[in-house]
Design a protein around this motif. Sequence first.
Motif, short mmCIF file in Angstrom:
data_model
loop_
_atom_site.label_atom_id
_atom_site.label_comp_id
_atom_site.label_asym_id
_atom_site.label_seq_id
_atom_site.Cartn_x
_atom_site.Cartn_y
_atom_site.Cartn_z
N ALA A 1 47.63 -12.71 41.15
CA ALA A 1 48.94 -13.35 40.98
C ALA A 1 48.86 -14.83 41.34
O ALA A 1 49.45 -15.67 40.66
CB ALA A 1 49.99 -12.64 41.84
N VAL B 1 55.84 -20.15 28.88
CA VAL B 1 54.95 -19.07 29.33
C VAL B 1 54.86 -18.04 28.21
O VAL B 1 55.88 -17.55 27.72
CB VAL B 1 55.49 -18.42 30.62
CG1 VAL B 1 54.62 -17.24 31.04
CG2 VAL B 1 55.61 -19.45 31.73
N TYR C 1 52.76 -14.44 27.24
CA TYR C 1 51.88 -13.40 27.77
C TYR C 1 50.53 -13.37 27.05
O TYR C 1 49.50 -13.16 27.67
CB TYR C 1 52.56 -12.04 27.71
CG TYR C 1 53.50 -11.80 28.87
CD1 TYR C 1 54.60 -12.62 29.07
CD2 TYR C 1 53.29 -10.78 29.76
CE1 TYR C 1 55.46 -12.42 30.13
CE2 TYR C 1 54.15 -10.56 30.83
CZ TYR C 1 55.23 -11.39 31.00
OH TYR C 1 56.07 -11.20 32.06
N ARG D 1 51.29 -8.24 33.29
CA ARG D 1 52.64 -7.82 33.69
C ARG D 1 52.70 -7.46 35.18
O ARG D 1 53.67 -7.77 35.86
CB ARG D 1 53.12 -6.67 32.83
CG ARG D 1 53.39 -7.11 31.40
CD ARG D 1 54.11 -6.05 30.59
NE ARG D 1 54.31 -6.51 29.24
CZ ARG D 1 55.28 -7.33 28.86
NH1 ARG D 1 56.14 -7.79 29.73
NH2 ARG D 1 55.40 -7.69 27.59
N TYR E 1 50.87 -8.76 37.63
CA TYR E 1 50.87 -10.00 38.41
C TYR E 1 52.18 -10.76 38.24
O TYR E 1 52.68 -11.36 39.20
CB TYR E 1 49.68 -10.89 38.02
CG TYR E 1 48.35 -10.31 38.42
CD1 TYR E 1 48.20 -9.55 39.57
CD2 TYR E 1 47.22 -10.52 37.64
CE1 TYR E 1 46.98 -9.02 39.95
CE2 TYR E 1 45.98 -10.00 38.01
CZ TYR E 1 45.88 -9.25 39.16
OH TYR E 1 44.66 -8.73 39.52
N MET E 2 52.76 -10.75 37.06
CA MET E 2 54.05 -11.42 36.86
C MET E 2 55.15 -10.73 37.68
O MET E 2 56.03 -11.40 38.23
CB MET E 2 54.41 -11.46 35.37
CG MET E 2 53.55 -12.41 34.56
SD MET E 2 53.59 -14.13 35.13
CE MET E 2 55.28 -14.55 34.77
N ARG E 3 55.10 -9.39 37.79
CA ARG E 3 56.07 -8.68 38.64
C ARG E 3 55.94 -9.13 40.09
O ARG E 3 56.95 -9.29 40.79
CB ARG E 3 55.88 -7.17 38.54
CG ARG E 3 56.52 -6.54 37.31
CD ARG E 3 56.56 -5.02 37.39
NE ARG E 3 55.26 -4.40 37.60
CZ ARG E 3 54.43 -4.04 36.61
NH1 ARG E 3 54.76 -4.25 35.35
NH2 ARG E 3 53.27 -3.47 36.89
N ALA F 1 58.79 -16.60 40.28
CA ALA F 1 59.13 -16.52 38.86
C ALA F 1 60.47 -15.80 38.70
O ALA F 1 60.85 -14.99 39.54
CB ALA F 1 58.05 -15.78 38.07
N VAL G 1 60.73 -17.29 30.82
CA VAL G 1 60.11 -17.14 32.14
C VAL G 1 60.19 -18.49 32.84
O VAL G 1 59.74 -19.50 32.31
CB VAL G 1 58.63 -16.69 32.02
CG1 VAL G 1 58.00 -16.55 33.39
CG2 VAL G 1 58.53 -15.39 31.23
N ILE H 1 59.05 -20.59 36.21
CA ILE H 1 58.03 -20.59 37.26
C ILE H 1 58.39 -21.66 38.28
O ILE H 1 58.77 -22.78 37.91
CB ILE H 1 56.63 -20.89 36.66
CG1 ILE H 1 56.24 -19.83 35.62
CG2 ILE H 1 55.56 -20.98 37.75
CD1 ILE H 1 56.09 -18.43 36.18
#
Length: 107
Positions: free
Chosen positions: A28, A44, A46, A61, A63-65, A73, A96, A98
């Motif tokens: 992450a 961003v 994916y 997904r 790591y984004m969570r 994020a 998204v 950041i």
Amino acid sequence: MILRNPDRSSYTKISNSTLDDSRLSFGARGILCYLLSKPDGWQVRYFDLKKNGNCGEHVVRKYMRELVQHGYAQMKKRPKYNEDGNPNGQWDGTEVLIFETPVSVPI
């Protein structure tokens, strides 16, 4: 021993507190550093994270969570609009956002 490149002109400056946030996995943190190295306004995607991170969508997904969970994020759904400019009840994707440091309130 750490050896640094003397030419520091093309580097990204990131807060040590962000890099040292032990709540985040190394994966992450890597995605966050990659995203923070991009210019303001960069979108961003994916597929870009999968390609440049050499990993699958499930991993991205995950790591984004983590980044969402810890305030780095936020995900905002974009509504679709009719020709008259009114929302039609469908979604046109997800934006998204950041952040360099964690935020706790939705923007």
